[in-house]
Each structure stands twice: as C-alpha cells, then as structure tokens.
Design a protein around this motif. Structure first.
Motif, PDB file in Angstrom:
ATOM      1  N   ASP A 279       6.777  -0.146   0.289  1.00 28.10           N
ATOM      2  CA  ASP A 279       7.115   0.175  -0.106  1.00 28.10           C
ATOM      3  C   ASP A 279       8.586   1.351   0.276  1.00 28.10           C
ATOM      4  OD1 ASP A 279       6.795   3.590   0.729  1.00 28.10           O
ATOM      5  OD2 ASP A 279       5.275   3.690   2.065  1.00 28.10           O
TER       6      ASP A 279
ATOM      7  N   GLY B 234       2.199   4.419  12.365  1.00 40.65           N
ATOM      8  CA  GLY B 234       2.527   3.322  11.896  1.00 40.65           C
ATOM      9  C   GLY B 234       1.993   1.546  12.500  1.00 40.65           C
TER      10      GLY B 234
ATOM     11  N   HIS C 223       9.564   4.105   1.044  1.00 37.59           N
ATOM     12  CA  HIS C 223       9.076   5.348   1.107  1.00 37.59           C
ATOM     13  C   HIS C 223       9.109   5.186   2.588  1.00 37.59           C
ATOM     14  CE1 HIS C 223      10.216   7.001  -2.503  1.00 37.59           C
ATOM     15  NE2 HIS C 223       9.601   6.543  -3.046  1.00 37.59           N
ATOM     16  N   VAL C 224       9.207   3.885   3.049  1.00 37.82           N
ATOM     17  CA  VAL C 224       8.707   4.230   4.465  1.00 37.82           C
ATOM     18  C   VAL C 224       9.560   3.988   5.510  1.00 37.82           C
ATOM     19  CG1 VAL C 224       8.885   1.547   4.810  1.00 37.82           C
ATOM     20  CG2 VAL C 224       7.207   2.589   6.809  1.00 37.82           C
TER      21      VAL C 224
ATOM     22  N   GLU D 164      -2.657   6.367   6.415  1.00 42.76           N
ATOM     23  CA  GLU D 164      -1.837   6.206   5.506  1.00 42.76           C
ATOM     24  C   GLU D 164      -0.847   5.746   6.519  1.00 42.76           C
ATOM     25  OE1 GLU D 164       0.558   9.142   3.077  1.00 42.76           O
ATOM     26  OE2 GLU D 164       0.731  10.346   4.591  1.00 42.76           O
ATOM     27  N   VAL D 165       0.382   5.139   6.455  1.00 44.73           N
ATOM     28  CA  VAL D 165       0.722   4.417   7.271  1.00 44.73           C
ATOM     29  C   VAL D 165       2.302   4.762   7.306  1.00 44.73           C
ATOM     30  CG1 VAL D 165       2.165   2.328   8.502  1.00 44.73           C
ATOM     31  CG2 VAL D 165       0.038   2.427   7.380  1.00 44.73           C
ATOM     32  N   ARG D 166       3.040   6.360   7.998  1.00 44.62           N
ATOM     33  CA  ARG D 166       4.347   6.664   7.440  1.00 44.62           C
ATOM     34  C   ARG D 166       6.013   5.784   7.926  1.00 44.62           C
ATOM     35  NH1 ARG D 166       5.487  10.771  10.739  1.00 44.62           N
ATOM     36  NH2 ARG D 166       6.582  11.722   9.102  1.00 44.62           N
ATOM     37  N   HIS D 167       5.224   4.791   8.604  1.00 44.04           N
ATOM     38  CA  HIS D 167       7.125   4.605   9.585  1.00 44.04           C
ATOM     39  C   HIS D 167       6.548   3.167   9.794  1.00 44.04           C
ATOM     40  CE1 HIS D 167       4.821   5.549  13.298  1.00 44.04           C
ATOM     41  NE2 HIS D 167       5.278   4.319  14.400  1.00 44.04           N
ATOM     42  N   LEU D 168       7.462   2.114  10.269  1.00 41.89           N
ATOM     43  CA  LEU D 168       7.535   0.521  10.721  1.00 41.89           C
ATOM     44  C   LEU D 168       8.224   0.505  11.614  1.00 41.89           C
ATOM     45  CD1 LEU D 168       6.473  -2.696   8.853  1.00 41.89           C
ATOM     46  CD2 LEU D 168       8.788  -1.792   9.772  1.00 41.89           C
TER      47      LEU D 168
ATOM     48  N   PHE E   5       2.456  -5.322   6.825  1.00 43.39           N
ATOM     49  CA  PHE E   5       2.612  -4.595   6.413  1.00 43.39           C
ATOM     50  C   PHE E   5       1.147  -4.379   5.551  1.00 43.39           C
ATOM     51  CE2 PHE E   5       5.868  -0.886   4.302  1.00 43.39           C
ATOM     52  CZ  PHE E   5       5.167  -0.351   4.572  1.00 43.39           C
TER      53      PHE E   5
ATOM     54  N   ARG F 280      -1.559  -0.590   5.178  1.00 41.91           N
ATOM     55  CA  ARG F 280      -1.617  -0.113   4.484  1.00 41.91           C
ATOM     56  C   ARG F 280      -3.185  -0.363   4.169  1.00 41.91           C
ATOM     57  NH1 ARG F 280       2.674   2.424   1.255  1.00 41.91           N
ATOM     58  NH2 ARG F 280       1.568   0.995  -0.317  1.00 41.91           N
TER      59      ARG F 280
ATOM     60  N   ALA G  91      10.163  -4.788   4.222  1.00 41.06           N
ATOM     61  CA  ALA G  91       8.461  -3.432   4.068  1.00 41.06           C
ATOM     62  C   ALA G  91       9.469  -2.474   3.079  1.00 41.06           C
ATOM     63  CB  ALA G  91       8.651  -3.619   5.188  1.00 41.06           C
TER      64      ALA G  91
END
Length: 255
Positions: free
Chosen positions: A136, A60, A138-139, A104-108, A91, A95, A132
């Motif tokens: 993305d 994340g 879908h984050v 890959e970055v899944r969350h924030l 962010f 990424r 954010a």
C-alpha cells in the motif's frame, strides 16, 4: 497544535486476554493492532478492528517478529529480504481482516525488537517499510521520531508520522533506554503526562540526561500491556487537553 494518541492492542490470543483494550479505546485516537506473529490472531484482530472503527479510532497494523513466547521483544537474526516479507505478510493479513469488518488500515508501526533494531539500522528499516509500501503506497509509516526509521521513511518518500513514548525513557540518540535498565520505564501517570506536554510544546524528545533532540511529535504511544496503562493514557490525554492540544488520528507528512 494537534497530536495523535496511539496504543498497541489486539495482543490477546485465543482465550488468553492481554491489556484493557476496551478502556484504551475510550481514550486513544489510533490503535496499533497485532497481526498474529508476536501476538494476536484472526479473531482478536477482527474484534479489535471492529471496536476501533466503532469508536472512530484509526487502525494500524503492528507487525513484529514471529515470536509468541518472547512477545516479539527478542532480537532475531534474519536477512533484510526476509524481514520485508515478514512485514508484508502481516500487513496483508491486517488489511484483509479489516476489510471483513468494513474497516481499513491507515498506518503501520513496527513492534518490539524489530522496531528497536530498525531504529538503529536504516537498511533494515528500508527493507521493512519498502515491503509495506509495495502493499500500500499510501500507508502512513509511524516511525520512532529522530531515528533511522524516520530517515528511511524520508528516503522512501513515504507518508510518515513521528512517534514519541509516554512511558519510556530516552537515550541521547533518540532511541529508547532498553527495558530492564534504570530509567527505561515511567510508571507514574502524572510524570508521564507532564513530560508529554513538555515534549509536544518543545517539539523535541527530552532524554533522561536532559538533552533535547528536535523531533516530530506527531503521535504519542501509550503502551497497553502494563497494569497502569489506562491510568497513564487518561492522564496524558487530560494534560494535553488542558494545555490546549487537539487530539485526532495521525496525518502523514513527507517533509
């Protein structure tokens, strides 16, 4: 019953090291990695992301105020528009660095003073999260459960997960007791572990007063910058497993 264990990582800078990231990566299921504003740099980010991916730990972005000296824990006066750009900038950097190591970055998750301010100010939270999501859509937004952060994520129709803290005390409005105030920190690993089992089983945050606030207990934060961080993390993990709770990287919800 399932829950994610997350910890803040990648908070070193150049040759300066902070926290036992290697130890925590043996325990957690998600890592919130500093993006170079309040802590971290491009090399630390890449190294931490590479190691997290190797351990199967979800990655994340952890954006905060541009305040290295204050570690992002000092409130700053900024327009909401500028805060959104600050979050998008960090962010985007996360990424990009993740892509260089095949991750890959899944969350924030917002950091420090920015997170605390957004937990009380829905417009600020919307500005940060909206920016954010434009990077993305879908984050997964990791939000402080039961606060204005959660309300903003819901209004934006985002994928989100509710976060609770193993080592921090709560006020009756589901916000954290400010650092430096009595009851703000829980330093005993057994006490932290026992309260997390209670929170998860109750589906609620239990404030210092004993007041229960129904909450989405999707992910538990295990702070990585304290001397007892790994001991607390291990105790929480063991207690949850002993209670029959499955541990896995967070999944987003929209309800």
């Amino acid at each position: 019953m399932k829950v994610d264990l997350n910890a803040d990582m990648g908070e070193g800078f150049g040759p300066w090291k902070m926290g036992d990231d290697a130890g925590l990566l043996q325990i957690v299921t998600s890592a919130n990695i500093a993006c170079g504003a309040h802590a971290g740099d491009w090399d630390v980010m890449a190294d931490t992301m590479r190691k997290a991916a190797a351990h199967g730990v979800g990655i994340g972005a952890h954006p905060g105020f541009a305040d290295l000296q204050g570690f992002g824990r000092r409130p700053m006066a900024m327009s909401n528009e500028s805060v959104g750009r600050l979050v998008a900038w960090q962010f985007g950097a996360a990424r990009g660095v993740a892509a260089t190591v095949g991750a890959e970055v899944r969350h924030l998750k917002l950091h420090g003073a920015l997170a605390n301010m957004a937990s009380r100010d829905r417009d600020l939270a919307r500005a940060a999260y909206g920016a954010a999501l434009r990077v993305d859509a879908h984050v997964i937004l990791l939000v402080l459960a039961g606060t204005e952060q959660e309300a903003a994520a819901r209004e934006l129709g985002a994928d989100w997960a509710g976060e609770i803290f193993a080592d921090r005390g709560y006020r009756d409005d589901a916000t954290l007791i400010p650092r430096g105030t009595e009851g703000a920190m829980i330093d005993d690993p057994d006490a932290a572990a026992e309260r997390m089992v209670r929170f998860v089983e109750a589906g609620a945050i239990i404030a210092a007063s004993g007041h229960e606030i129904p909450a989405a207990c999707d992910s538990i934060c295990l702070h990585g910058d304290g001397p007892g961080a790994v001991a607390i993390a291990q105790a929480v993990r063991d207690a949850l497993r002993g209670a029959g709770v499955a541990l896995q990287p967070m999944a987003g919800r929209r309800a």
